[in-house]
Every structure is written in structure tokens, then in C-alpha cells.
Design a protein around this motif. Structure first.
Motif, short mmCIF file in Angstrom:
data_model
loop_
_atom_site.label_atom_id
_atom_site.label_comp_id
_atom_site.label_asym_id
_atom_site.label_seq_id
_atom_site.Cartn_x
_atom_site.Cartn_y
_atom_site.Cartn_z
N ARG A 1 3.14 10.40 -1.65
CA ARG A 1 3.86 9.39 -0.87
C ARG A 1 4.93 8.73 -1.72
O ARG A 1 6.00 8.36 -1.23
CB ARG A 1 2.90 8.38 -0.23
CG ARG A 1 2.31 7.35 -1.15
CD ARG A 1 1.53 6.28 -0.37
NE ARG A 1 1.03 5.26 -1.26
CZ ARG A 1 -0.23 5.10 -1.63
NH1 ARG A 1 -1.16 5.90 -1.15
NH2 ARG A 1 -0.58 4.15 -2.47
N THR A 2 4.65 8.58 -3.03
CA THR A 2 5.68 8.01 -3.91
C THR A 2 6.87 8.96 -4.01
O THR A 2 8.02 8.52 -4.02
CB THR A 2 5.09 7.76 -5.32
OG1 THR A 2 3.90 6.98 -5.18
CG2 THR A 2 6.07 7.03 -6.20
N ASP B 1 -1.27 8.85 -3.35
CA ASP B 1 -0.20 8.06 -3.97
C ASP B 1 0.89 8.97 -4.53
O ASP B 1 2.09 8.67 -4.41
CB ASP B 1 -0.79 7.18 -5.09
CG ASP B 1 0.10 5.98 -5.41
OD1 ASP B 1 1.14 5.83 -4.74
OD2 ASP B 1 -0.24 5.21 -6.32
N SER C 1 7.72 4.57 -7.71
CA SER C 1 9.13 4.80 -7.41
C SER C 1 10.01 3.89 -8.26
O SER C 1 11.18 4.19 -8.50
CB SER C 1 9.42 4.64 -5.91
OG SER C 1 8.76 3.54 -5.37
N GLY D 1 7.14 -0.87 -6.07
CA GLY D 1 7.24 0.54 -6.44
C GLY D 1 6.36 0.88 -7.63
O GLY D 1 6.81 1.41 -8.63
N ILE D 2 5.10 0.53 -7.50
CA ILE D 2 4.15 0.78 -8.59
C ILE D 2 2.93 1.52 -8.04
O ILE D 2 2.69 1.50 -6.83
CB ILE D 2 3.68 -0.54 -9.26
CG1 ILE D 2 3.12 -1.49 -8.21
CG2 ILE D 2 4.82 -1.19 -10.03
CD1 ILE D 2 2.41 -2.68 -8.79
N PRO D 3 2.14 2.14 -8.91
CA PRO D 3 0.98 2.88 -8.42
C PRO D 3 0.03 2.00 -7.60
O PRO D 3 -0.21 0.84 -7.95
CB PRO D 3 0.29 3.36 -9.71
CG PRO D 3 1.37 3.39 -10.72
CD PRO D 3 2.32 2.29 -10.36
N MET D 4 -0.47 2.54 -6.52
CA MET D 4 -1.50 1.92 -5.68
C MET D 4 -1.04 0.68 -4.91
O MET D 4 -1.87 0.01 -4.30
CB MET D 4 -2.74 1.58 -6.50
CG MET D 4 -3.45 2.80 -7.02
SD MET D 4 -4.89 2.39 -7.99
CE MET D 4 -6.07 2.09 -6.69
N ALA D 5 0.23 0.39 -4.92
CA ALA D 5 0.70 -0.80 -4.20
C ALA D 5 0.40 -0.65 -2.71
O ALA D 5 0.01 -1.61 -2.04
CB ALA D 5 2.19 -0.99 -4.43
N GLY D 6 0.55 0.57 -2.19
CA GLY D 6 0.30 0.82 -0.78
C GLY D 6 -1.15 0.56 -0.41
O GLY D 6 -1.47 0.12 0.68
N THR E 1 4.91 5.45 2.05
CA THR E 1 3.92 4.38 2.12
C THR E 1 3.66 3.98 3.57
O THR E 1 2.51 3.79 3.98
CB THR E 1 4.39 3.16 1.29
OG1 THR E 1 4.61 3.61 -0.04
CG2 THR E 1 3.37 2.04 1.30
N1 ASP Z 1 3.18 4.06 -5.46
C1 ASP Z 1 4.16 3.84 -4.42
C2 ASP Z 1 5.55 3.76 -5.02
O1 ASP Z 1 5.70 3.45 -6.17
C3 ASP Z 1 3.89 2.64 -3.62
C4 ASP Z 1 2.61 2.84 -2.90
O2 ASP Z 1 1.55 2.65 -3.51
O3 ASP Z 1 2.65 3.22 -1.73
O4 ASP Z 1 6.51 3.99 -4.32
#
Ligand code: ASP
Length: 418
Positions: free
Chosen positions: A393-394, A390, A279, A356-361, A316
Motif C-alpha cells: 500500500r505504501t 503496508d 512514503s 508517511g511512516i510504517p503502520m500509520a494506516g 492506505t
Molecule cells: N506506510 C504508509 C506510507 O508510508 C502509510 C500507511 O501505513 O498506510 O505511505
């Protein structure tokens, strides 16, 4: 790709074509030669696109928040907008988490899941941060360190302070700063538009790479297909309810706008979020289109959207809830109501803390699991389908922010162009 042919095609169609071609290319390339032989010739284009977007996030967020806060003129306006923004974020994120909790309890995708297939996860535990630590870390000890690390919350905190106090200095200084930050903002927006035009190519490369990686080793995905498939469906179902019913209803009833036209105007930002799983990467486009296509003022867009992209993560929060309960079910653990409420609460905090990055959740999942004493290696269960979760949800994370901007702009009496 022939540039001339695509001249008239809207950017979001170009991005969709990029995704489609990426899927085909990933599968075909793997049929011709193993993934390791070709990925480096494709992946770089996606890396450049993502780096380009990240490159502009910090200056964009900083200058836009400073301008937005300073533009509010007096602290009463800021206080009011900030209050509404936070309320909107908390309510929608809590709703999302509750939807996830309800669905996973009804469908029970984890019951009977085969734990022997779980991968060992060792590094995730280090991602744990206590609630108090999270609050304290909002105040930066060194703003340049936060900027270098890309920690958005401390940057937002400092930018808000800067904008607030900019209004309190002598006119000749505040006038200069206003001009300065407006100039920076304008230039960064121009760079943003330049990078956005590269999106179809970047997305093509990213998708080709992702598909190729899994096509090369489909066992990881197939082995857990049964229960994981249902798990993914629950996540998607929850996100669909949040993104297809709850948020559009809020846009219609509270924001008084046509939700479907809003979605169509925001489609470039949503597809960017979907395909990049970031995001943060979609934020520049979200800010641009909220202003240019939806008519949200800079004052609101530059406050609500950057803040939202880091703390408002509907998708997320929903994912954290569904996954934690899924893992509990897979381990045959019965969670009490109190434990489930605890999961909802920690899911909210995890969503706030996730970048707001990949796989942070996925990393933040460790907080939720340890809050109720669930085994961390349960995360290994869901690793295989992380990409599938991911992406949507993003998309919902970004959509939730955009709805917030529209609703708050309407509540402030702004004329929208949706
Ligand atoms: N990838 C999601 C985002 O950038 C964060 C997450 O991994 O949930 O919003």
C-alpha cells in the motif's frame, strides 16, 4: 557486498538484490541462532538508512515547497495547480477506496474468520482525531514544534504561506530568500543522493530483520493463515487494480505518457516505498526522479509530491476500507449501505491524516472502525499481516503521487522526458 561488482548495476536492481538477500539471511540466521541473538548486529544498518532519509525530509519539503510556491510567481498559477492537485488526489483516493469496498464485498474474506485468535489491542484508540481537529491542526501553533515532531501538514501549510508572501516583499529580500532556499535545496538534494546510494544495504538490513522476526515466531502468522491469507489477497488485488489499471490509465489518458516507462523510471522510489513502508522515506527519491528522469519541473514536483506524500494515500484508503469491512465480516456484523459509505468517507480522511511512516494506516484504522461502531480490538485480527499489507500500500501511495506529478505537469504544458 562487493562494491566493484555492482558498479554497473542500476540502483533498483541493487535494492531488489538487497531484498532477496535479506529474505534469505533472515531465514538462515534464524535457523542458526534465535532472532534475539543476532538482530542487533543487523538492524542498525537499516535504522541508520531510515533515519538518514527522515533527516532530510523536513528541510527538503520546506525548501522545495517554498521555492515551488514562490516560483509560481503569481497566485493564479498556484491556485490553478493547487486546485488540480487536490482534485486529482480526491478522485484517485475515492476510486481506490471504492475498489477496496467492492472487492471485499464480493470476496468476503472475513466471513467465518476465527475471532478467538484476535490479539488484544489497547493503545490504538488513542490515535482517534475528529475531522474538525484534523482541519484545525493543519495550522501550526508553533512551526518549530511541528518540524520537531515531523508533522508534515502544518509544515506544508506554513511553507505555502512563506512562499506566497515571499513574492510580496521587496525584490532585494525576495531575491535573497530565493537564493538562500535554492542553496539549501541544492545541498539537501546532494545529501539525498548520498543517502540513496546506501539504500541496498539499508534495505537488506531491514528485510533481514523483518523476516527474522517472523521466522522466529511463525505461529502468529500461521494461526490466522486461512482467512487472513484471503484478506491479504483482497488487499493486494485491490492495490493491483489501482496501481496496475486505474493509475496507469490516468497516466496514459490524462497525462498522455507511456505508463510502463513511467513506472520503470520511478522504480527506485517505488521499491524504496515498498521495502521501507514509508512514503515519507521514498519522497526524496520521488522528487529527484520525477524531475531528473521524468522531466517534471521543480515547480510542480516540489508542490505536488510533498503534499501528496502526506495527504494522497491511495493504498492506505483502499486498505482502510477493506480492513474495516473484513473486521465487520469477522464479527458477523452486517453493514448497511449508509455505513459502508461512511467507511469510504472516513477512509479518505484517515488516508489524509496518516503520516508517511510504517503502520500509520493501522493506527488510523481506529478512526474508521469507531465511525461505524466496530470493535477496535478487531485491529488485532489484522496485526499479523500488517507488514504484508503496508509494503504494497505504501508503494501504491508513492506511485499515486508520482502519477499526479506527471499528469499535472502535462496539464500545465510541460515537456516530459518519459
Ligand atoms: N506506510 C504508509 C506510507 O508510508 C502509510 C500507511 O501505513 O498506510 O505511505
Amino acid at each position: 557486498m562487493a562494491e566493484g561488482k555492482k558498479k554497473g548495476l542500476a540502483l533498483h536492481w541493487q535494492i531488489l538484490i538487497g531484498i532477496g538477500l535479506g529474505v534469505i539471511a533472515g531465514i538462515v540466521l534464524c535457523k542458526i541462532t534465535p532472532y534475539d541473538n543476532w538482530y542487533k548486529y543487523i538492524k542498525w544498518a537499516g535504522d541508520i538508512f531510515l533515519r538518514g532519509l527522515r533527516m532530510i525530509v523536513i528541510p527538503l519539503v520546506f525548501s522545495s515547497i517554498v521555492l515551488g510556491v514562490a516560483g509560481m510567481g503569481n497566485s493564479a498559477a498556484l491556485g490553478r495547480i493547487a486546485g488540480k492537485t487536490i482534485l486529482y488526489y480526491i478522485v484517485t483516493t475515492a476510486l481506490a477506496a471504492t475498489i477496496g469496498l467492492t472487492l471485499v464485498n464480493i470476496v468476503k474474506p472475513g466471513v467465518g474468520a476465527n475471532l478467538n485468535l484476535a490479539e488484544e489491542v489497547t493503545a490504538v484508540g488513542s490515535g482517534q482525531v475528529s475531522f474538525i481537529d484534523q482541519i484545525v491542526s493543519i495550522v501550526p501553533s508553533n512551526i518549530f514544534e511541528s518540524m520537531a515532531k515531523g508533522d508534515l501538514l502544518p509544515i506544508i501549510f506554513f511553507a505555502i504561506l512563506f512562499g506566497l508572501f515571499m513574492n510580496k516583499v521587496d525584490e532585494k529580500y525576495s531575491g535573497f530568500l530565493n537564493n538562500f532556499f535554492t542553496s539549501v535545496y541544492e545541498v539537501i538534494m546532494k545529501i539525498t543522493m548520498f543517502i540513496i546510494r546506501l539504500a541496498p544495504y539499508g534495505v537488506f538490513a531491514i528485510v533481514t530483520n523483518v523476516v527474522g522476526k517472523q521466522a522466529d515466531d511463525p505461529r502468529a502468522l500461521l494461526s490466522m493463515a486461512g482467512s487472513l491469507g484471503v484478506f491479504v489477497l483482497v488487499v493486494w488485488g485491490g492495490l493491483l487494480i489501482q496501481g496496475g489499471v486505474i493509475l496507469p490509465l490516468l497516466v496514459r489518458l490524462v497525462g498522455r505518457q507511456n505508463p510502463w516507462r513511467h513506472i520503470s523510471k520511478m522504480s527506485t522510489a517505488l521499491l524504496t516505498a515498498f521495502s521501507t513502508c514509508s512514503s515519507g522515506a521514498a519522497l526524496p527519491i520521488n522528487i529527484r526522479d520525477s524531475q531528473e528522469k521524468c522531466g517534471v519541473s521543480n515547480k510542480i514536483a516540489s508542490f505536488v509530491l510533498p503534499l501528496g506524500s502526506t495527504i494522497n494515500m491511495n493504498g492506505t484508503a483502499l486498505y482502510e476500507c477493506v480492513t474495516a469491512i473484513f473486521i465487520a465480516q469477522a464479527y458477523g456484523i452486517d453493514l448497511s449501505l449508509a455505513q459502508q459509505i461512511m467507511i469510504v468517507f472516513t477512509a479518505l480522511l484517515a488516508a489524509i491524516g496518516a503520516a508517511g511512516i510504517p503502520m500509520a494506516g493501522m493506527v488510523m484504522l481506529a478512526i474508521v472502525l469507531s465511525a461505524v461502531g466496530l470493535p477496535l480490538e478487531g485491529i488485532g485480527l489484522v496485526l499479523a499481516v500488517e507488514q504484508l499489507c503496508d509494503m504494497p500500500r505504501t508503494c501504491i501511495n508513492t506511485y499515486g503521487d508520482s502519477c499526479g506529478a506527471v499528469i499535472i505537469a502535462h496539464s500545465e504544458g510541460e515537456e516530459l522526458t518519459i
